[in-house]
Write an enzyme that holds these catalytic residues in place. Structure first.
Site, short mmCIF file in Angstrom:
data_model
loop_
_atom_site.label_atom_id
_atom_site.label_comp_id
_atom_site.label_asym_id
_atom_site.label_seq_id
_atom_site.Cartn_x
_atom_site.Cartn_y
_atom_site.Cartn_z
N SER A 142 25.98 17.80 81.15
CA SER A 142 25.37 19.14 81.66
C SER A 142 23.43 19.30 82.28
O SER A 142 22.88 18.20 81.22
CB SER A 142 25.88 20.20 81.37
OG SER A 142 24.98 21.52 81.60
N TYR A 155 25.81 24.52 72.57
CA TYR A 155 26.36 23.38 74.20
C TYR A 155 25.23 22.55 73.96
O TYR A 155 25.44 21.78 74.94
CB TYR A 155 25.88 25.17 75.00
CG TYR A 155 26.58 24.31 76.36
CD1 TYR A 155 28.04 23.93 77.14
CD2 TYR A 155 26.17 24.50 77.25
CE1 TYR A 155 28.51 23.41 77.39
CE2 TYR A 155 26.79 23.62 78.86
CZ TYR A 155 27.70 23.62 79.17
OH TYR A 155 28.65 22.65 80.34
N1 LIG Z 1 30.72 24.34 85.98
C1 LIG Z 1 29.64 24.53 85.89
O1 LIG Z 1 28.61 24.77 86.15
C2 LIG Z 1 29.36 23.25 84.80
C3 LIG Z 1 27.94 22.52 84.76
C4 LIG Z 1 27.51 21.94 83.63
C5 LIG Z 1 28.55 21.02 82.69
N2 LIG Z 1 29.54 21.66 83.14
C6 LIG Z 1 30.72 21.28 82.37
O2 LIG Z 1 31.97 20.97 82.97
C7 LIG Z 1 33.06 20.75 82.19
C8 LIG Z 1 34.36 21.30 82.74
O3 LIG Z 1 33.63 22.55 83.34
P1 LIG Z 1 34.36 22.85 84.41
O4 LIG Z 1 33.13 23.84 85.28
O5 LIG Z 1 34.78 22.75 85.43
O6 LIG Z 1 35.40 25.02 83.84
P2 LIG Z 1 36.42 25.78 83.77
O7 LIG Z 1 36.98 25.47 84.70
O8 LIG Z 1 36.06 26.18 82.22
O9 LIG Z 1 37.10 23.95 83.18
C9 LIG Z 1 37.40 23.47 81.85
C10 LIG Z 1 38.59 22.82 81.39
O10 LIG Z 1 37.81 22.27 80.13
C11 LIG Z 1 39.40 22.67 79.51
N3 LIG Z 1 38.77 23.18 78.10
C12 LIG Z 1 38.05 23.90 77.36
N4 LIG Z 1 38.40 24.04 76.39
C13 LIG Z 1 38.84 23.08 75.93
C14 LIG Z 1 39.96 22.54 74.52
N5 LIG Z 1 39.57 23.85 73.47
N6 LIG Z 1 41.28 21.75 74.51
C15 LIG Z 1 41.10 21.16 75.57
N7 LIG Z 1 40.90 21.71 77.32
C16 LIG Z 1 39.74 22.77 76.72
C17 LIG Z 1 40.44 24.07 80.12
O11 LIG Z 1 41.47 23.83 80.34
P3 LIG Z 1 42.81 24.87 79.07
O12 LIG Z 1 41.57 26.33 79.10
O13 LIG Z 1 43.26 24.37 79.87
O14 LIG Z 1 42.21 23.87 77.86
C18 LIG Z 1 39.70 23.46 80.78
O15 LIG Z 1 40.80 22.82 81.77
C19 LIG Z 1 33.05 20.91 81.29
O16 LIG Z 1 32.08 19.93 79.91
C20 LIG Z 1 31.17 22.01 81.39
O17 LIG Z 1 30.58 22.16 80.56
C21 LIG Z 1 29.65 22.54 84.08
#
Ligand SMILES: NC(=O)c1ccc[n+]([C@@H]2O[C@H](COP(=O)([O-])OP(=O)(O)OC[C@H]3O[C@@H](n4cnc5c(N)ncnc54)[C@H](OP(=O)(O)O)[C@@H]3O)[C@@H](O)[C@H]2O)c1
Length: 265
Positions: A142, A155
């Protein structure tokens, strides 16, 4: 040009957001997929939408807060596909709480899911990549892995830790033709803010305004594929918030002023 046809790709966090979008992109390019997250029903939904035949798909649900069985999970993949070409460490969750109001248990859990699970799965997969004489690691960090930000202490710490570990690992494993790409998204329109943990341990349950009009997960996934194709080591994806990474690097005093004026949400 890298050919993704028949490449075996394991994606964590594949039930939503960036992981889901990556599943669709890799499927379009002819890859074979292993989809992981906790919610099996959501993984099945994503699997159906990829339209891949059963032969090329595996749903492997588990909780990233407990990866003691990482080698067992990896063995299940090897049993079906015989190899793992790409591991996408993507699953995780964010934080919306001040450090002084956040228990150490919440801090540890953030580190466990957002950092240690990535290390654990990677260590389980690496021996196979070494044996295959090649592989690709994708680490979803991130911009919070490049600088600290309000309400995101642990985080941000977990994301920073990913850079230390995987920048070092890259040096150790390139001799086996294993590549490591660290991806630093800025704001991407997913459920990440809804799913962020608060000081009570409950979910934030709100789409932050900064995420509402942000870049789509589909565009983010496309840029990740481009990053792999170009053999990048680190990429930044998002809107103008990405500028902060460069401002911090070249104009640290200006960065110090600007970061204090940002809205945490
Ligand atoms: N969106 C942004 O702006 C942004 C920015 C910077 C970094 N990121 C990073 O991108 C990655 C994906 O996030 P996203 O934005 O796509 O958010 P999201 O839509 O909330 O997706 C998160 C994913 O992680 C899984 N997950 C969460 N906790 C888990 C656990 N304890 N065990 C197994 N799976 C878990 C969730 O699946 P389940 O709930 O089904 O387990 C879901 O598939 C993350 O690492 C996040 O930090 C996102």
């Amino acid at each position: 040009m890298i050919d993704f046809k028949d490449k075996v790709v394991w994606i964590t966090g594949a039930s939503s957001g960036i992981g889901e979008a990556l599943a669709f992109e890799f499927a379009k390019l002819g890859a074979r997929l292993i989809l992981s997250a906790r919610r099996e029903d959501e993984l099945k939904r994503v699997a159906d939408l990829t339209k891949l035949p059963e032969l090329d798909l595996m749903i492997l649900p588990f909780d990233l807060s407990d990866t003691k069985n990482a080698s067992g999970l990896t063995a299940q993949i090897i049993n079906k596909f015989g190899r793992i070409d790409i591991l996408v460490n993507n699953g995780g969750y964010s934080q919306r709480s001040e450090a002084m109001e956040t228990s150490i248990d919440i801090d540890r859990q953030l580190m466990e899911v957002n950092y240690f699970s990535y290390v654990s799965l990677t260590k389980a997969v690496l021996p196979y990549m070494k044996r295959q004489k090649g592989g690709q690691l994708i680490i979803i960090s991130s911009i919070a892995g490049k600088f600290g930000f309000f309400l995101r202490t642990s985080y941000s710490a977990a994301k920073h830790a990913l850079h230390g570990f995987f920048d070092s690992l890259r040096l150790e494993t390139e001799k086996y033709n294993i590549k490591t790409l660290i991806v630093c998204p800025g704001k991407i329109k997913t459920n990440v803010s809804n799913n962020a943990v608060t000081s009570s341990g409950e979910k934030h349950n709100e789409m932050d305004p900064s995420h509402e009009n942000a870049l789509s997960a589909e565009e983010c996934a496309k840029q990740i594929i481009t990053g792999i194709r170009k053999s990048k080591e680190e990429i930044y994806i998002g809107g103008k918030e990405i500028l902060m990474v460069h401002i911090r690097r070249f104009f640290p005093k200006l960065f110090a002023k600007l970061v204090r004026k940002q809205n945490p949400y």
